[in-house]
Design a protein around this motif. Structure first.
Motif, PDB file in Angstrom:
ATOM      1  N   VAL A  26      71.622  21.930  83.822  1.00 35.83           N
ATOM      2  CA  VAL A  26      71.350  21.801  85.259  1.00 35.83           C
ATOM      3  C   VAL A  26      69.850  21.712  85.517  1.00 35.83           C
ATOM      4  O   VAL A  26      69.370  20.862  86.269  1.00 35.83           O
ATOM      5  N   LEU A  27      69.092  22.586  84.855  1.00 37.50           N
ATOM      6  CA  LEU A  27      67.639  22.576  85.015  1.00 37.50           C
ATOM      7  C   LEU A  27      67.044  21.242  84.555  1.00 37.50           C
ATOM      8  O   LEU A  27      66.187  20.662  85.224  1.00 37.50           O
ATOM      9  N   GLY A  28      67.541  20.741  83.424  1.00 42.72           N
ATOM     10  CA  GLY A  28      67.062  19.461  82.906  1.00 42.72           C
ATOM     11  C   GLY A  28      67.359  18.326  83.866  1.00 42.72           C
ATOM     12  O   GLY A  28      66.522  17.455  84.101  1.00 42.72           O
ATOM     13  N   ALA A  29      68.574  18.337  84.435  1.00 42.17           N
ATOM     14  CA  ALA A  29      68.962  17.286  85.370  1.00 42.17           C
ATOM     15  C   ALA A  29      68.092  17.317  86.615  1.00 42.17           C
ATOM     16  O   ALA A  29      67.667  16.283  87.132  1.00 42.17           O
ATOM     17  N   SER A  70      63.690  15.046  89.753  1.00 44.61           N
ATOM     18  CA  SER A  70      62.430  15.212  90.484  1.00 44.61           C
ATOM     19  C   SER A  70      61.315  14.342  89.918  1.00 44.61           C
ATOM     20  O   SER A  70      60.358  14.029  90.602  1.00 44.61           O
ATOM     21  N   GLN A  71      61.468  13.944  88.649  1.00 46.24           N
ATOM     22  CA  GLN A  71      60.456  13.124  88.003  1.00 46.24           C
ATOM     23  C   GLN A  71      60.946  11.685  87.803  1.00 46.24           C
ATOM     24  O   GLN A  71      60.433  10.961  86.962  1.00 46.24           O
ATOM     25  N   ALA A  72      61.943  11.294  88.611  1.00 44.34           N
ATOM     26  CA  ALA A  72      62.697  10.075  88.355  1.00 44.34           C
ATOM     27  C   ALA A  72      61.862   8.869  87.947  1.00 44.34           C
ATOM     28  O   ALA A  72      62.190   8.182  86.994  1.00 44.34           O
ATOM     29  N   MET A  73      60.785   8.612  88.645  1.00 44.93           N
ATOM     30  CA  MET A  73      60.017   7.414  88.322  1.00 44.93           C
ATOM     31  C   MET A  73      58.717   7.728  87.594  1.00 44.93           C
ATOM     32  O   MET A  73      57.769   6.958  87.610  1.00 44.93           O
ATOM     33  N   ALA A  74      58.675   8.913  86.961  1.00 48.52           N
ATOM     34  CA  ALA A  74      57.467   9.278  86.217  1.00 48.52           C
ATOM     35  C   ALA A  74      57.341   8.453  84.936  1.00 48.52           C
ATOM     36  O   ALA A  74      56.275   8.398  84.344  1.00 48.52           O
ATOM     37  N   ARG A  75      58.413   7.812  84.519  1.00 48.33           N
ATOM     38  CA  ARG A  75      58.393   6.979  83.309  1.00 48.33           C
ATOM     39  C   ARG A  75      59.293   5.776  83.527  1.00 48.33           C
ATOM     40  O   ARG A  75      60.438   5.928  83.953  1.00 48.33           O
ATOM     41  N   ASP A  76      58.787   4.586  83.240  1.00 48.30           N
ATOM     42  CA  ASP A  76      59.583   3.376  83.452  1.00 48.30           C
ATOM     43  C   ASP A  76      59.832   2.612  82.160  1.00 48.30           C
ATOM     44  O   ASP A  76      60.216   1.448  82.176  1.00 48.30           O
ATOM     45  N   THR A  77      59.609   3.292  81.016  1.00 48.95           N
ATOM     46  CA  THR A  77      59.818   2.665  79.709  1.00 48.95           C
ATOM     47  C   THR A  77      60.756   3.536  78.878  1.00 48.95           C
ATOM     48  O   THR A  77      60.571   4.756  78.794  1.00 48.95           O
ATOM     49  N   GLY A  83      64.911  15.416  80.148  1.00 51.33           N
ATOM     50  CA  GLY A  83      63.714  15.311  80.975  1.00 51.33           C
ATOM     51  C   GLY A  83      62.876  14.129  80.553  1.00 51.33           C
ATOM     52  O   GLY A  83      63.017  13.632  79.426  1.00 51.33           O
ATOM     53  N   VAL A  84      61.987  13.669  81.426  1.00 51.95           N
ATOM     54  CA  VAL A  84      61.236  12.449  81.132  1.00 51.95           C
ATOM     55  C   VAL A  84      60.248  12.613  79.976  1.00 51.95           C
ATOM     56  O   VAL A  84      59.753  11.624  79.445  1.00 51.95           O
ATOM     57  N   TYR A 144      71.972   6.836  69.131  1.00 51.72           N
ATOM     58  CA  TYR A 144      72.582   7.811  70.042  1.00 51.72           C
ATOM     59  C   TYR A 144      71.861   7.781  71.378  1.00 51.72           C
ATOM     60  O   TYR A 144      70.623   7.773  71.426  1.00 51.72           O
ATOM     61  N   VAL A 145      72.647   7.756  72.455  1.00 51.25           N
ATOM     62  CA  VAL A 145      72.105   7.633  73.809  1.00 51.25           C
ATOM     63  C   VAL A 145      72.254   8.958  74.553  1.00 51.25           C
ATOM     64  O   VAL A 145      73.327   9.574  74.541  1.00 51.25           O
ATOM     65  N   LYS A 146      71.186   9.384  75.219  1.00 50.25           N
ATOM     66  CA  LYS A 146      71.210  10.586  76.066  1.00 50.25           C
ATOM     67  C   LYS A 146      71.710  10.155  77.441  1.00 50.25           C
ATOM     68  O   LYS A 146      70.963   9.619  78.270  1.00 50.25           O
ATOM     69  N   ASN A 147      72.995  10.383  77.697  1.00 49.84           N
ATOM     70  CA  ASN A 147      73.628   9.850  78.904  1.00 49.84           C
ATOM     71  C   ASN A 147      72.976  10.360  80.190  1.00 49.84           C
ATOM     72  O   ASN A 147      72.969   9.668  81.213  1.00 49.84           O
ATOM     73  N   ALA A 148      72.420  11.582  80.159  1.00 51.79           N
ATOM     74  CA  ALA A 148      71.795  12.150  81.357  1.00 51.79           C
ATOM     75  C   ALA A 148      70.606  11.331  81.833  1.00 51.79           C
ATOM     76  O   ALA A 148      70.220  11.399  82.999  1.00 51.79           O
ATOM     77  N   HIS A 149      70.017  10.537  80.943  1.00 54.35           N
ATOM     78  CA  HIS A 149      68.848   9.735  81.306  1.00 54.35           C
ATOM     79  C   HIS A 149      69.221   8.369  81.871  1.00 54.35           C
ATOM     80  O   HIS A 149      68.385   7.683  82.453  1.00 54.35           O
ATOM     81  N   VAL A 150      70.489   7.970  81.689  1.00 54.28           N
ATOM     82  CA  VAL A 150      70.940   6.671  82.197  1.00 54.28           C
ATOM     83  C   VAL A 150      70.957   6.715  83.721  1.00 54.28           C
ATOM     84  O   VAL A 150      71.471   7.651  84.325  1.00 54.28           O
ATOM     85  N   GLY A 151      70.377   5.704  84.342  1.00 51.59           N
ATOM     86  CA  GLY A 151      70.313   5.684  85.798  1.00 51.59           C
ATOM     87  C   GLY A 151      69.021   6.264  86.330  1.00 51.59           C
ATOM     88  O   GLY A 151      68.701   6.114  87.510  1.00 51.59           O
ATOM     89  N   THR A 152      68.295   6.961  85.455  1.00 51.82           N
ATOM     90  CA  THR A 152      66.999   7.523  85.841  1.00 51.82           C
ATOM     91  C   THR A 152      65.871   6.789  85.137  1.00 51.82           C
ATOM     92  O   THR A 152      64.890   6.388  85.751  1.00 51.82           O
ATOM     93  N   ILE A 153      66.000   6.627  83.826  1.00 55.21           N
ATOM     94  CA  ILE A 153      65.038   5.827  83.069  1.00 55.21           C
ATOM     95  C   ILE A 153      65.507   4.374  83.164  1.00 55.21           C
ATOM     96  O   ILE A 153      66.593   4.040  82.684  1.00 55.21           O
TER      97      ILE A 153
END
Length: 347
Positions: free
Chosen positions: A10-13, A18-25, A73-74, A286-295
């Protein structure tokens, strides 16, 4: 899920949100063997889409898993490449750190080549020869069912039909998936040709694994780091040495290097695809699904990697040395990957 793991997730999500666009790569880590395939897909992806070309680091499979499973996290990687399957212990580490949904993608096959400079003669050996040359402890050459510290200094000591040259093999370190697969497939393959050693597996599995997988540390095997290109360069400069690396690196350097014939079979694309070459393994990411839609671009990158244009029999990865999965399996893996179906524990 454990309460602590749930809290971490939950904390990671929240942090990721909160940092959604802190990284675009997209950030990718992991296997040096998968690195050239992943890099090729990344370059095609960057050129053909509006997304930035993913950043890829060659950290070794073990190092990549450690980074990937550190959290959500980003500041954490999005994808990790691996030249072996994720271990159950790594899956548990991911879960404990809040990386709870992971998509496993098997991308194809690769042979582990044992190769030398074309300036020397091509070598033909068995898996038994290979294990006897590199194992820390081997059956006593005097006979009997006992193990002794490896006494072999030259290949001819191991087998009179092999060259009268000092055993010198450049290969990957313990953090490498290639090293894991080499020990499991090649070394254990030779080890279990001794019936009394093979019998240890049912009596004492950990002892059996130690005997079959432990490489000598007296200088005959030289850890050459995670950079397979460096091994290629060193072999080109030293015609007496052999090197261990993924088939794709041999395939890209046939002007300088030649593959060792193992159990009568050469490491070629066709021999790996047919299953005839005895030292072959599956490759993954392996894909970190929590990052999909954010990165940005993660879903699209997975789709590109698992497209026929990339990993199919006539795709651009085949020209880089990737041996494709069979048609039916490839279709099943593509469906699972593109829908980001979470994996269960590897156990």
């Amino acid at each position: 899920m454990k309460k602590s793991a749930l809290a971490v997730a939950v904390l990671g999500a929240l942090t990721l949100s909160s940092q959604a666009m802190a990284r675009d790569t997209i950030n990718i880590v992991g296997s040096s063997t998968v690195f050239p395939f992943s890099t090729t897909v990344a370059e095609n992806f960057g050129n053909a889409t509006a997304f930035k070309t993913p950043k890829i680091e060659s950290t070794g499979s073990g190092g990549g898993m450690k980074l990937f499973c550190a959290g959500v996290g980003v500041d954490q990687p999005d994808i990790t490449n691996a030249s072996r399957r994720m271990k159950a212990s790594e899956f548990e580490q991911c879960q404990d750190n809040g990386v709870t949904e992971i998509t496993e993608v098997k991308i194809g096959y690769d042979g582990i080549a044992i190769a030398n400079s074309k300036r020397a003669d091509q070598i033909s050996m068995s898996l038994r020869d290979l294990w006897l040359a590199l194992a820390k402890d081997v059956p006593n050459p005097e006979g009997g069912e006992e193990l002794v510290a490896n006494p072999y200094k030259t290949w001819k000591d191991v087998n009179p039909e092999l060259p009268d040259r000092a055993i010198e093999v450049l290969g990957p370190p313990p953090t490498s998936g290639t090293r894991d697969a080499f020990a499991e497939i090649a070394l254990e393959g030779g080890c279990k040709t001794f019936d009394w050693v093979a019998a240890m597996k049912s009596e004492d599995k950990s002892k059996y694994k130690a005997v079959c997988h432990t490489i000598r540390e007296d200088g005959a095997y030289v850890e050459a780091g995670e950079n397979d290109n460096l091994i290629v360069q060193k072999l080109d400069a030293n015609s007496d040495a052999l090197g261990v690396f993924g088939f794709s690196f041999l395939d890209q350097n046939t002007d300088k290097l030649q593959g060792t014939i193992i159990n009568g079979v050469e490491p070629t694309f066709d021999n790996i695809a047919s299953g005839d070459y005895p030292v072959a393994r599956s490759l993954y990411f392996y894909v970190k699904n929590a990052h999909v839609g954010t990165i940005p671009g993660m879903q699209e990158f997975v789709t590109e990697f698992t497209s026929e244009n990339a990993w199919g029999p006539d795709g651009y990865l085949a020209s880089k040395g990737l041996v494709p999965l069979p048609d039916k399996m490839r279709a099943e893996v593509a469906k699972s990957a593109q829908s980001l179906t979470p994996m269960s524990s590897p156990e």
